[in-house]
Design a protein around this motif. Structure first.
Motif, PDB file in Angstrom:
ATOM      1  N   THR A  93       0.843  -1.197   0.000  1.00 48.20           N
ATOM      2  CA  THR A  93       0.000   0.000   0.000  1.00 48.20           C
ATOM      3  C   THR A  93       0.880   1.249   0.000  1.00 48.20           C
ATOM      4  OG1 THR A  93      -1.768  -1.144   1.184  1.00 48.20           O
ATOM      5  CG2 THR A  93      -1.791   1.248   1.273  1.00 48.20           C
ATOM      6  N   HIS A  94       0.678   2.096  -0.990  1.00 49.40           N
ATOM      7  CA  HIS A  94       1.422   3.346  -1.095  1.00 49.40           C
ATOM      8  C   HIS A  94       0.590   4.460  -0.478  1.00 49.40           C
ATOM      9  CE1 HIS A  94       4.703   1.870  -3.735  1.00 49.40           C
ATOM     10  NE2 HIS A  94       3.822   0.873  -3.801  1.00 49.40           N
ATOM     11  N   VAL A  95       1.153   5.104   0.553  1.00 49.35           N
ATOM     12  CA  VAL A  95       0.410   6.096   1.325  1.00 49.35           C
ATOM     13  C   VAL A  95       0.780   7.499   0.832  1.00 49.35           C
ATOM     14  CG1 VAL A  95      -0.113   6.960   3.629  1.00 49.35           C
ATOM     15  CG2 VAL A  95       0.529   4.542   3.322  1.00 49.35           C
ATOM     16  N   PHE A  96      -0.235   8.277   0.497  1.00 46.40           N
ATOM     17  CA  PHE A  96      -0.035   9.645   0.000  1.00 46.40           C
ATOM     18  C   PHE A  96      -0.625  10.652   0.979  1.00 46.40           C
ATOM     19  CE2 PHE A  96       0.399   7.045  -3.680  1.00 46.40           C
ATOM     20  CZ  PHE A  96       1.257   7.715  -4.542  1.00 46.40           C
ATOM     21  N   HIS A  97       0.004  11.818   1.018  1.00 47.29           N
ATOM     22  CA  HIS A  97      -0.478  12.953   1.800  1.00 47.29           C
ATOM     23  C   HIS A  97      -0.910  14.036   0.823  1.00 47.29           C
ATOM     24  CE1 HIS A  97       0.108  16.873   3.785  1.00 47.29           C
ATOM     25  NE2 HIS A  97      -0.129  16.252   4.919  1.00 47.29           N
ATOM     26  N   ALA A  98      -2.001  14.720   1.120  1.00 48.06           N
ATOM     27  CA  ALA A  98      -2.368  15.915   0.354  1.00 48.06           C
ATOM     28  C   ALA A  98      -2.960  16.921   1.327  1.00 48.06           C
ATOM     29  CB  ALA A  98      -3.374  15.583  -0.740  1.00 48.06           C
ATOM     30  N   SER A  99      -2.789  18.208   1.003  1.00 47.26           N
ATOM     31  CA  SER A  99      -3.408  19.221   1.864  1.00 47.26           C
ATOM     32  C   SER A  99      -4.322  20.148   1.057  1.00 47.26           C
ATOM     33  CB  SER A  99      -2.342  20.039   2.593  1.00 47.26           C
ATOM     34  OG  SER A  99      -1.469  20.628   1.659  1.00 47.26           O
ATOM     35  N   ALA A 100      -4.076  20.256  -0.238  1.00 49.34           N
ATOM     36  CA  ALA A 100      -4.908  21.123  -1.072  1.00 49.34           C
ATOM     37  C   ALA A 100      -5.777  20.264  -1.977  1.00 49.34           C
ATOM     38  CB  ALA A 100      -4.022  22.027  -1.920  1.00 49.34           C
ATOM     39  N   ALA A 136       4.130   9.257  12.534  1.00 46.61           N
ATOM     40  CA  ALA A 136       5.180   9.664  11.588  1.00 46.61           C
ATOM     41  C   ALA A 136       4.560  10.413  10.411  1.00 46.61           C
ATOM     42  CB  ALA A 136       5.947   8.434  11.095  1.00 46.61           C
ATOM     43  N   PHE A 137       3.450   9.899   9.923  1.00 45.73           N
ATOM     44  CA  PHE A 137       2.751  10.534   8.791  1.00 45.73           C
ATOM     45  C   PHE A 137       2.379  11.981   9.147  1.00 45.73           C
ATOM     46  CE2 PHE A 137      -1.300  11.645   6.805  1.00 45.73           C
ATOM     47  CZ  PHE A 137      -0.985  11.480   5.466  1.00 45.73           C
ATOM     48  N   LEU A 138       1.799  12.152  10.340  1.00 48.67           N
ATOM     49  CA  LEU A 138       1.325  13.490  10.720  1.00 48.67           C
ATOM     50  C   LEU A 138       2.483  14.431  11.051  1.00 48.67           C
ATOM     51  CD1 LEU A 138      -1.820  12.501  12.828  1.00 48.67           C
ATOM     52  CD2 LEU A 138      -1.804  13.593  10.562  1.00 48.67           C
ATOM     53  N   ARG A 139       3.648  13.870  11.404  1.00 46.58           N
ATOM     54  CA  ARG A 139       4.834  14.709  11.642  1.00 46.58           C
ATOM     55  C   ARG A 139       5.499  15.120  10.331  1.00 46.58           C
ATOM     56  NH1 ARG A 139       6.005  11.005  15.930  1.00 46.58           N
ATOM     57  NH2 ARG A 139       7.389   9.843  14.556  1.00 46.58           N
ATOM     58  N   GLY A 140       5.028  14.582   9.212  1.00 46.52           N
ATOM     59  CA  GLY A 140       5.602  14.946   7.915  1.00 46.52           C
ATOM     60  C   GLY A 140       6.735  14.041   7.484  1.00 46.52           C
ATOM     61  N   GLU A 141       6.920  12.901   8.175  1.00 52.28           N
ATOM     62  CA  GLU A 141       8.022  12.010   7.844  1.00 52.28           C
ATOM     63  C   GLU A 141       7.627  11.005   6.754  1.00 52.28           C
ATOM     64  OE1 GLU A 141      10.057  12.170  12.266  1.00 52.28           O
ATOM     65  OE2 GLU A 141       8.632  10.587  11.828  1.00 52.28           O
ATOM     66  N   LYS A 142       8.666  10.377   6.172  1.00 53.97           N
ATOM     67  CA  LYS A 142       8.448   9.280   5.230  1.00 53.97           C
ATOM     68  C   LYS A 142       8.733   7.978   5.968  1.00 53.97           C
ATOM     69  CE  LYS A 142       9.755  11.773   1.034  1.00 53.97           C
ATOM     70  NZ  LYS A 142      10.671  12.872   1.431  1.00 53.97           N
ATOM     71  N   PHE A 143       8.057   6.913   5.578  1.00 56.94           N
ATOM     72  CA  PHE A 143       8.200   5.674   6.347  1.00 56.94           C
ATOM     73  C   PHE A 143       7.984   4.452   5.456  1.00 56.94           C
ATOM     74  CE2 PHE A 143       3.620   5.260   6.345  1.00 56.94           C
ATOM     75  CZ  PHE A 143       3.206   6.575   6.266  1.00 56.94           C
ATOM     76  N   VAL A 144       8.611   3.345   5.907  1.00 56.20           N
ATOM     77  CA  VAL A 144       8.443   2.047   5.250  1.00 56.20           C
ATOM     78  C   VAL A 144       8.108   1.058   6.361  1.00 56.20           C
ATOM     79  CG1 VAL A 144       9.616   0.218   3.967  1.00 56.20           C
ATOM     80  CG2 VAL A 144      10.084   2.604   3.421  1.00 56.20           C
TER      81      VAL A 144
END
Ligand SMILES: Nc1nc2c([nH]c(=O)n2[C@H]2C[C@H](O)[C@@H](COP(=O)(O)OP(=O)(O)OP(=O)(O)O)O2)c(=O)[nH]1
Length: 173
Positions: A93-100, A136-144
């Protein structure tokens, strides 16, 4: 019958998960049917190699299909591999962040969307791995990460690493 060795070689099923975070709030949807029904999650689904030119394309398509909006600044932030005791192939699963985003958030056949404050996401009604990687996601980090589930979908083992750069897929997707 699959042995451990053949199961380890089985190609992962590619899926996406896109989480919109805007003004301190996280957009999640309650899954109405299918795999993970009843759980709150980001938006996503299977990558369809017939129509998706990339994993990001699939993430944007699924977001649009499931809650009616277009993400404008999606970035890939995590890669999670799930091993389910009752499935021969793992899921990647590839997790993406978006804000706009553009458009109006709307309920679909698959998801009932709602906004949650970042510090009050309903982890008790989400997949059990989520509590491990959302910080980690909410702190803006990348993770595996890799998670192994038993037949009751409880985690039996997991690995999670914060990384500088996400691994590239060999097929360029
Ligand atoms: N947060 C989180 N998401 C997960 C986990 N496991 C898992 O499949 N997901 C996500 C990945 C996908 O976004 C979604 C599963 O995809 P799906 O079965 O809904 O795919 P789809 O929309 O293409 O399905 P369909 O139209 O064929 O019903 O659930 C997990 O452990 N944690």
């Amino acid at each position: 019958m699959a042995t451990d060795a053949t199961a380890a070689l089985a190609a992962p099923k590619l899926t996406t998960l896109l989480v919109v975070v805007s003004d301190g709030n996280v957009l999640l949807g309650e899954k109405k049917r299918g795999f993970g029904a009843g759980l709150w999650n980001g938006f996503g689904g299977k990558v369809d190699l017939g129509i998706d030119a990339s994993v990001e394309h699939a993430a944007l398509r699924e977001l649009r299909e499931e809650c009616g909006i277009d993400a404008l600044d999606a970035t890939r932030r995590g890669v999670l591999t799930f091993h389910y005791a009752d499935a021969p192939n793992p899921m990647e699963t590839h997790v993406f962040h978006a804000s706009a985003f553009e458009g109006t958030v709307a309920e679909s056949d698959e998801m009932r969307p709602a906004w949650f404050p970042e510090d009050a996401i309903p982890l008790e009604k989400m997949w059990p791995d989520d509590e491990h990687w959302y910080p980690a996601f909410l702190r803006g980090e990348k993770f595996v990460g890799t998670f192994w589930f038993d037949r009751e979908k409880k985690i039996t083992r997991h690995e999670l690493e914060v990384v500088e750069t996400l691994p590239a897929r060999a097929d360029g997707l």
